[in-house]
Design a protein around this motif. Sequence first.
Motif, short mmCIF file in Angstrom:
data_model
loop_
_atom_site.label_atom_id
_atom_site.label_comp_id
_atom_site.label_asym_id
_atom_site.label_seq_id
_atom_site.Cartn_x
_atom_site.Cartn_y
_atom_site.Cartn_z
N ASP A 142 0.90 -1.08 0.03
CA ASP A 142 0.11 -0.10 0.08
C ASP A 142 0.78 1.33 -0.13
OD1 ASP A 142 -2.00 1.87 0.39
OD2 ASP A 142 -2.12 1.32 2.31
N ASP A 202 -0.37 4.27 -0.58
CA ASP A 202 -1.03 5.40 -0.30
C ASP A 202 -0.68 6.16 0.90
OD1 ASP A 202 -2.60 5.07 -2.60
OD2 ASP A 202 -4.20 3.89 -1.61
N SER A 203 -0.37 5.46 2.10
CA SER A 203 0.29 6.32 3.22
C SER A 203 1.86 6.69 3.32
CB SER A 203 -0.18 5.26 4.48
OG SER A 203 0.51 3.98 4.29
N VAL A 204 2.46 6.31 2.29
CA VAL A 204 3.84 6.56 2.07
C VAL A 204 3.94 8.09 1.58
CG1 VAL A 204 6.02 5.93 1.09
CG2 VAL A 204 4.51 4.08 1.52
N PRO A 205 4.67 8.84 2.59
CA PRO A 205 5.11 10.17 2.25
C PRO A 205 5.95 10.61 1.14
CG PRO A 205 6.24 9.67 4.18
CD PRO A 205 5.53 8.50 3.98
#
Length: 197
Positions: free
Chosen positions: A69, A71-74
């Motif tokens: 996933d 999506d939560s990686v900045p």
Amino acid sequence: MTRTARLAAATAALGALLLGGCSTTVTGTPGPDPAPAPTEGRGSDPVAWADRVCGSVVTFTRSALDKPDFDSVPDLAGIKQVLSDYLGTIVTGLQQGQTQLDAVGRAPMTGGDEAVTRIDDLLRQSEQKFAAVKTQVDGADTSDPDAFKATLAGAQDALEKISTPDVLAYLAEIPRANRAAQKAASCQQLASLAPPA
């Protein structure tokens, strides 16, 4: 006694044995053979064998289907790490599969050993290719977004070209192995999973 007479007497004695049967009475009750069934090769349980074969790719298949996933990686460094970890898990799953396949034992049916060799060859090839893609990702320069994007595109292209073993299809080519696979828990589990992308 002449040679002809001896031959005739021997033939008559043999005939009496065959027609009259054995006159000795054996006491006791009949029972199963006390020798245990073989654990591999002829006479062993084909369902247990198929279960071990299918089990050798379940770990890898689950790892491949557990997509990362992002999506939560900045940032790009985080994307690189998540992708590297994902590929590392797949490589580990392939290595575990090879170890498990080595312990499967001789097949109880004709063609089974050849199927195992075919699966093992593909597991080894897949491990090398996934490891090469992981090395490519690990070497990506996250400080240059365009170069990083190009590396990811190359990695995706390489992943799409990797062929993984279709164990159920290989077992289906062998009627007895196919029947065994339909009863084996690991094969049923494998059938419930989509093939790895």
